[in-house]
Scaffold this motif. Sequence first.
Motif, PDB file in Angstrom:
ATOM      1  N   VAL A  86       0.865  -1.176   0.000  1.00 45.72           N
ATOM      2  CA  VAL A  86       0.000   0.000   0.000  1.00 45.72           C
ATOM      3  C   VAL A  86       0.905   1.230   0.000  1.00 45.72           C
ATOM      4  CG1 VAL A  86      -1.746   1.338   1.255  1.00 45.72           C
ATOM      5  CG2 VAL A  86      -1.863  -1.166   1.241  1.00 45.72           C
ATOM      6  N   VAL A  87       0.674   2.131  -0.963  1.00 46.50           N
ATOM      7  CA  VAL A  87       1.365   3.420  -0.960  1.00 46.50           C
ATOM      8  C   VAL A  87       0.400   4.444  -0.392  1.00 46.50           C
ATOM      9  CG1 VAL A  87       2.355   5.253  -2.394  1.00 46.50           C
ATOM     10  CG2 VAL A  87       2.806   2.840  -2.961  1.00 46.50           C
ATOM     11  N   GLN A  88       0.760   5.050   0.746  1.00 49.53           N
ATOM     12  CA  GLN A  88      -0.064   6.153   1.229  1.00 49.53           C
ATOM     13  C   GLN A  88       0.537   7.461   0.730  1.00 49.53           C
ATOM     14  OE1 GLN A  88      -0.421   7.042   5.462  1.00 49.53           O
ATOM     15  NE2 GLN A  88      -1.830   8.729   5.011  1.00 49.53           N
ATOM     16  N   VAL A 113       4.396   1.966   2.027  1.00 53.36           N
ATOM     17  CA  VAL A 113       5.393   2.922   1.541  1.00 53.36           C
ATOM     18  C   VAL A 113       4.709   4.283   1.549  1.00 53.36           C
ATOM     19  CG1 VAL A 113       6.705   3.684  -0.483  1.00 53.36           C
ATOM     20  CG2 VAL A 113       6.603   1.242   0.087  1.00 53.36           C
ATOM     21  N   ILE A 114       5.408   5.300   2.046  1.00 54.63           N
ATOM     22  CA  ILE A 114       4.807   6.633   2.091  1.00 54.63           C
ATOM     23  C   ILE A 114       5.369   7.517   0.994  1.00 54.63           C
ATOM     24  CG2 ILE A 114       4.688   8.773   3.456  1.00 54.63           C
ATOM     25  CD1 ILE A 114       4.307   7.006   5.909  1.00 54.63           C
ATOM     26  N   ALA A 115       4.470   8.100   0.189  1.00 63.49           N
ATOM     27  CA  ALA A 115       4.841   9.139  -0.763  1.00 63.49           C
ATOM     28  C   ALA A 115       4.568  10.469  -0.084  1.00 63.49           C
ATOM     29  CB  ALA A 115       4.027   8.999  -2.049  1.00 63.49           C
ATOM     30  N   GLU A 139       9.558   3.258  10.736  1.00 64.25           N
ATOM     31  CA  GLU A 139      10.073   2.012  10.156  1.00 64.25           C
ATOM     32  C   GLU A 139       9.349   1.662   8.866  1.00 64.25           C
ATOM     33  OE1 GLU A 139      10.787  -1.144  13.044  1.00 64.25           O
ATOM     34  OE2 GLU A 139      10.661   0.339  14.643  1.00 64.25           O
ATOM     35  N   VAL A 140       9.138   2.703   8.062  1.00 68.93           N
ATOM     36  CA  VAL A 140       8.440   2.573   6.785  1.00 68.93           C
ATOM     37  C   VAL A 140       9.178   3.484   5.795  1.00 68.93           C
ATOM     38  CG1 VAL A 140       6.344   3.404   5.623  1.00 68.93           C
ATOM     39  CG2 VAL A 140       6.129   2.013   7.677  1.00 68.93           C
ATOM     40  N   PRO A 141       9.400   3.049   4.531  1.00 69.12           N
ATOM     41  CA  PRO A 141      10.076   3.934   3.581  1.00 69.12           C
ATOM     42  C   PRO A 141       9.260   5.194   3.293  1.00 69.12           C
ATOM     43  CG  PRO A 141       9.819   1.701   2.672  1.00 69.12           C
ATOM     44  CD  PRO A 141       9.071   1.740   3.959  1.00 69.12           C
ATOM     45  N   VAL A 142       9.941   6.336   3.280  1.00 63.06           N
ATOM     46  CA  VAL A 142       9.293   7.622   2.996  1.00 63.06           C
ATOM     47  C   VAL A 142      10.012   8.258   1.810  1.00 63.06           C
ATOM     48  CG1 VAL A 142       8.729   9.914   3.887  1.00 63.06           C
ATOM     49  CG2 VAL A 142       8.687   7.941   5.441  1.00 63.06           C
ATOM     50  N   ILE A 143       9.285   8.511   0.734  1.00 59.62           N
ATOM     51  CA  ILE A 143       9.863   9.051  -0.494  1.00 59.62           C
ATOM     52  C   ILE A 143       9.199  10.393  -0.815  1.00 59.62           C
ATOM     53  CG2 ILE A 143      10.386   8.590  -2.933  1.00 59.62           C
ATOM     54  CD1 ILE A 143      11.361   6.358  -1.032  1.00 59.62           C
ATOM     55  N   LEU A 156       9.917   6.224  -5.814  1.00 52.71           N
ATOM     56  CA  LEU A 156       8.744   5.635  -5.159  1.00 52.71           C
ATOM     57  C   LEU A 156       8.553   4.184  -5.618  1.00 52.71           C
ATOM     58  CD1 LEU A 156       6.271   6.150  -3.325  1.00 52.71           C
ATOM     59  CD2 LEU A 156       5.035   6.934  -5.359  1.00 52.71           C
ATOM     60  N   LEU A 157       8.676   3.970  -6.933  1.00 54.09           N
ATOM     61  CA  LEU A 157       8.496   2.618  -7.458  1.00 54.09           C
ATOM     62  C   LEU A 157       9.632   1.690  -7.012  1.00 54.09           C
ATOM     63  CD1 LEU A 157       7.195   3.479 -11.052  1.00 54.09           C
ATOM     64  CD2 LEU A 157       5.866   2.657  -9.094  1.00 54.09           C
TER      65      LEU A 157
END
Length: 272
Positions: A86-88, A113-115, A139-143, A156-157
Amino acid sequence: MTEKITVALAGNPNVGKTSIFNAITGSKQHVGNWPGVTVERKIGKKVHNDVMMEIVDLPGTYSLTAYSLDEIIARDFIIEEKPDVVVQVIDATNLERNMYLTTQLMELGVRLVIALNMTDLALAKGDNIDEKKMQEFLEVPVISTIGSKGNGIEGLLDAVTDELHKTRVTENVFNYDDQIEENVEKLGVILDSDPYFAHYPSRWFSLKLLEGDENIIKKARESDSYPEIQKILNQTDAETLEAKVADQRYKTIQTMLKQVCNINTCRLTGSD
Ligand code: GDP
Ligand code: MG
Ligand code: K
């Protein structure tokens, strides 16, 4: 062989979800309705790092309660269809409010994954968000992205495909007081021992039961364990608990904001 995955885009309304969806999928998209309702459903495709992604644009929601059709559609999709990632999409100029949905996505135990979108506007406002610290806290990737310009989409991808091969996910960044945690644990034991609930993330389901979520209680009623569940729910007050849970979510968000934002500019709107 190319791996095939489903990626759901979640987020509050007007945060740039559709802009990011368009930037990812270009013209490869299909617009229809969610089954049984006239809420628009957009699905698109993208191949990245040898992974074939089906991208689903979920309805914009502030929360994942049973209070609105959009929220039920979004959460049922996540629970029933189990998207791989899920990308938020988050509006960086409105972190505190946007993060409330993050708390719920994390409790659902999804690969998240956070955009961090609208970073151009945040910068113009003077907000200095340290996305590395945000990433460490959650503890979640943030882009960082600028959806309307298509900036940050490659990164992001990459984060999405990187996520696929990691062992999953912390759910417990957001903790509640002892009384709530005790009840979550008791309910968790019941849920984990009943195959009817195997499908659901039990921490999330327990919290929803305690909050008196009608849709979730309806599901629980159909299980053989319901009398046991009901015993615990009878000893708690859903309204008080719901307010407490929300309050404690915002406290954690504010703790995070103090760590990731330039304290002079990244304003906290709640109590401090
Ligand atoms: P959605 O409701 O989440 O699908 O949001 P949209 O993608 O429709 O975007 C809402 C508005 O914000 C549109 O006018 C977009 O052009 C604009 N927008 C999207 N992303 C950005 C961004 O990163 N920066 C700026 N300045 N505007 C953006
Ligand atoms: Mg949209
Ligand atoms: K479970």
